[in-house]
Every structure is written in C-alpha cells, then in structure tokens.
Design a protein around this motif. Structure first.
Motif, PDB file in Angstrom:
ATOM      1  N   PHE A 113     -34.344 -12.267  31.066  1.00 29.78           N
ATOM      2  CA  PHE A 113     -33.209 -11.673  31.776  1.00 29.78           C
ATOM      3  C   PHE A 113     -32.312 -10.901  30.814  1.00 29.78           C
ATOM      4  O   PHE A 113     -31.839  -9.810  31.127  1.00 29.78           O
ATOM      5  CB  PHE A 113     -32.409 -12.743  32.511  1.00 29.78           C
ATOM      6  CG  PHE A 113     -33.104 -13.318  33.711  1.00 29.78           C
ATOM      7  CD1 PHE A 113     -34.118 -12.633  34.371  1.00 29.78           C
ATOM      8  CD2 PHE A 113     -32.732 -14.559  34.192  1.00 29.78           C
ATOM      9  CE1 PHE A 113     -34.748 -13.174  35.487  1.00 29.78           C
ATOM     10  CE2 PHE A 113     -33.346 -15.108  35.317  1.00 29.78           C
ATOM     11  CZ  PHE A 113     -34.359 -14.404  35.959  1.00 29.78           C
ATOM     12  N   TRP A 114     -32.063 -11.472  29.652  1.00 24.24           N
ATOM     13  CA  TRP A 114     -31.244 -10.791  28.649  1.00 24.24           C
ATOM     14  C   TRP A 114     -31.896  -9.459  28.273  1.00 24.24           C
ATOM     15  O   TRP A 114     -31.229  -8.429  28.216  1.00 24.24           O
ATOM     16  CB  TRP A 114     -31.078 -11.668  27.405  1.00 24.24           C
ATOM     17  CG  TRP A 114     -30.177 -11.053  26.373  1.00 24.24           C
ATOM     18  CD1 TRP A 114     -28.839 -11.226  26.258  1.00 24.24           C
ATOM     19  CD2 TRP A 114     -30.572 -10.153  25.325  1.00 24.24           C
ATOM     20  NE1 TRP A 114     -28.366 -10.484  25.202  1.00 24.24           N
ATOM     21  CE2 TRP A 114     -29.402  -9.817  24.611  1.00 24.24           C
ATOM     22  CE3 TRP A 114     -31.777  -9.601  24.926  1.00 24.24           C
ATOM     23  CZ2 TRP A 114     -29.408  -8.957  23.515  1.00 24.24           C
ATOM     24  CZ3 TRP A 114     -31.794  -8.726  23.835  1.00 24.24           C
ATOM     25  CH2 TRP A 114     -30.621  -8.421  23.142  1.00 24.24           C
ATOM     26  N   ILE A 141     -36.074  -9.108  41.396  1.00 25.04           N
ATOM     27  CA  ILE A 141     -36.633 -10.311  40.790  1.00 25.04           C
ATOM     28  C   ILE A 141     -37.627 -10.886  41.787  1.00 25.04           C
ATOM     29  O   ILE A 141     -37.249 -11.254  42.901  1.00 25.04           O
ATOM     30  CB  ILE A 141     -35.545 -11.340  40.448  1.00 25.04           C
ATOM     31  CG1 ILE A 141     -34.553 -10.753  39.445  1.00 25.04           C
ATOM     32  CG2 ILE A 141     -36.184 -12.626  39.905  1.00 25.04           C
ATOM     33  CD1 ILE A 141     -33.332 -11.626  39.184  1.00 25.04           C
ATOM     34  N   ILE A 142     -38.885 -10.935  41.387  1.00 27.59           N
ATOM     35  CA  ILE A 142     -39.944 -11.464  42.243  1.00 27.59           C
ATOM     36  C   ILE A 142     -40.351 -12.814  41.671  1.00 27.59           C
ATOM     37  O   ILE A 142     -40.910 -12.894  40.576  1.00 27.59           O
ATOM     38  CB  ILE A 142     -41.131 -10.492  42.315  1.00 27.59           C
ATOM     39  CG1 ILE A 142     -40.644  -9.162  42.894  1.00 27.59           C
ATOM     40  CG2 ILE A 142     -42.265 -11.087  43.143  1.00 27.59           C
ATOM     41  CD1 ILE A 142     -41.588  -8.024  42.691  1.00 27.59           C
ATOM     42  N   ARG A 170     -35.660 -20.501  44.714  1.00 24.67           N
ATOM     43  CA  ARG A 170     -34.610 -20.997  43.816  1.00 24.67           C
ATOM     44  C   ARG A 170     -33.648 -19.845  43.514  1.00 24.67           C
ATOM     45  O   ARG A 170     -33.235 -19.630  42.388  1.00 24.67           O
ATOM     46  CB  ARG A 170     -35.224 -21.589  42.557  1.00 24.67           C
ATOM     47  CG  ARG A 170     -36.160 -20.630  41.857  1.00 24.67           C
ATOM     48  CD  ARG A 170     -36.899 -21.272  40.733  1.00 24.67           C
ATOM     49  NE  ARG A 170     -37.851 -20.295  40.192  1.00 24.67           N
ATOM     50  CZ  ARG A 170     -38.482 -20.445  39.068  1.00 24.67           C
ATOM     51  NH1 ARG A 170     -38.308 -21.533  38.364  1.00 24.67           N
ATOM     52  NH2 ARG A 170     -39.313 -19.524  38.637  1.00 24.67           N
ATOM     53  N   GLU A 171     -33.348 -19.129  44.562  1.00 23.15           N
ATOM     54  CA  GLU A 171     -32.548 -17.911  44.428  1.00 23.15           C
ATOM     55  C   GLU A 171     -31.226 -18.143  43.719  1.00 23.15           C
ATOM     56  O   GLU A 171     -30.867 -17.385  42.812  1.00 23.15           O
ATOM     57  CB  GLU A 171     -32.314 -17.281  45.790  1.00 23.15           C
ATOM     58  CG  GLU A 171     -31.526 -15.984  45.700  1.00 23.15           C
ATOM     59  CD  GLU A 171     -31.439 -15.233  47.006  1.00 23.15           C
ATOM     60  OE1 GLU A 171     -30.825 -14.152  47.003  1.00 23.15           O
ATOM     61  OE2 GLU A 171     -31.985 -15.704  48.033  1.00 23.15           O
ATOM     62  N   ALA A 205     -28.004 -17.046  39.089  1.00 23.16           N
ATOM     63  CA  ALA A 205     -27.016 -17.537  38.132  1.00 23.16           C
ATOM     64  C   ALA A 205     -27.488 -17.313  36.684  1.00 23.16           C
ATOM     65  O   ALA A 205     -26.714 -16.852  35.842  1.00 23.16           O
ATOM     66  CB  ALA A 205     -26.730 -19.019  38.378  1.00 23.16           C
ATOM     67  N   LEU A 206     -28.747 -17.625  36.406  1.00 25.79           N
ATOM     68  CA  LEU A 206     -29.291 -17.396  35.066  1.00 25.79           C
ATOM     69  C   LEU A 206     -29.272 -15.913  34.704  1.00 25.79           C
ATOM     70  O   LEU A 206     -28.964 -15.540  33.576  1.00 25.79           O
ATOM     71  CB  LEU A 206     -30.733 -17.925  34.974  1.00 25.79           C
ATOM     72  CG  LEU A 206     -30.902 -19.421  34.855  1.00 25.79           C
ATOM     73  CD1 LEU A 206     -32.386 -19.793  34.932  1.00 25.79           C
ATOM     74  CD2 LEU A 206     -30.298 -19.939  33.562  1.00 25.79           C
TER      75      LEU A 206
END
Length: 138
Positions: A100-101, A119-120, A127-128, A133-134
């Motif tokens: 993600f970063w 995001i797939i 776990r959306e 959040a992450l």
C-alpha cells in the motif's frame, strides 16, 4: 485519489469496471484460485483499463506475469503507445502495508496520472474496513 474495494472468491463473476479506466489495481491474493479464473481475472483487468497492477500475497510473481501476458495478448503482442502500457510489480515477500505504501508513494505510470485505485481482495470473506484502514495508514 479515489479508492474502490472489491472482494472476489475464486470463480466469481467479474463485474464491469470499464468506467474506472485508466486506473491502478492492487490485487491481494490470500486464497488458492483456479488457474483458469486467475487468467480470466488478469484479462479482465487489462481489458477494463488497469494501467498499473501491483500484486501481493500468494504467488504474487505469477499473478504479475499473468497480467503482463494478458496485456500483451489484448494488443496482439504488438508494441503499444505508452498510455496503453500496463505496468506491473509483484510484492510477494512484503507486508500488505508495504505494498500500500508503494502504491501511494512510488507507483507512477510512465504516461498517465492515475486517480483511481481499485483494491481487488481475492479472499473468501470481505475485509473491506480492515483493508481500507491499512491503505489509509500507509
């Protein structure tokens, strides 16, 4: 940046996402999938307008290679203009936060400014909230 989330299980029907084109995709793979469905998903991404695809989790390198192949196949293995190029990276040995970063800070297409990230999440259970959040914290 607009962030969309889509949870899929192996064999699920793939929805229309062409309206997001061009976009960045982050493919998170936590479950084993049928090989034919993996190829179907990769072709779907290329045809739908994914221009930068980051793969993470199980066999991330294999997923990345499948996206590369699907993009080449889409264009009959011919050279394409830079704006049609699909760039890929594999993040097999990294934490989800690290991919993600990278997506937020380093993943830049060579010809386009991508303003939507899809995001797939290839897993059996959504776990959306956790994934979003992450992503936001990275």
């Amino acid at each position: 940046m607009t962030v969309k989330y889509l949870q899929l299980s192996s064999g699920d029907a793939l929805p229309g996402i062409d309206h997001l084109s061009p976009f960045m995709a982050i493919v998170l793979v936590e479950e084993d999938v049928e090989e034919m469905w993996q190829w179907e998903l990769c072709r779907w991404l290329a045809a739908s307008g994914a221009r930068f695809v980051l793969t993470w989790g199980r066999d991330a390198a294999g997923w990345s290679e499948a996206v590369d192949e699907a993009a080449s196949e889409l264009h009959d293995y011919e050279d394409v203009a830079d704006e049609l190029c699909v760039m890929t990276t594999a993040h097999e040995d990294e934490d989800m936060e690290e991919v993600f970063w990278y997506a937020r800070r380093r993943a830049v297409h060579r010809a386009l400014q991508l303003t939507t990230t899809m995001i797939i999440d290839v897993t059996n259970d959504s776990r959306e909230d956790e994934v979003r959040a992450l992503y936001q914290q990275s």
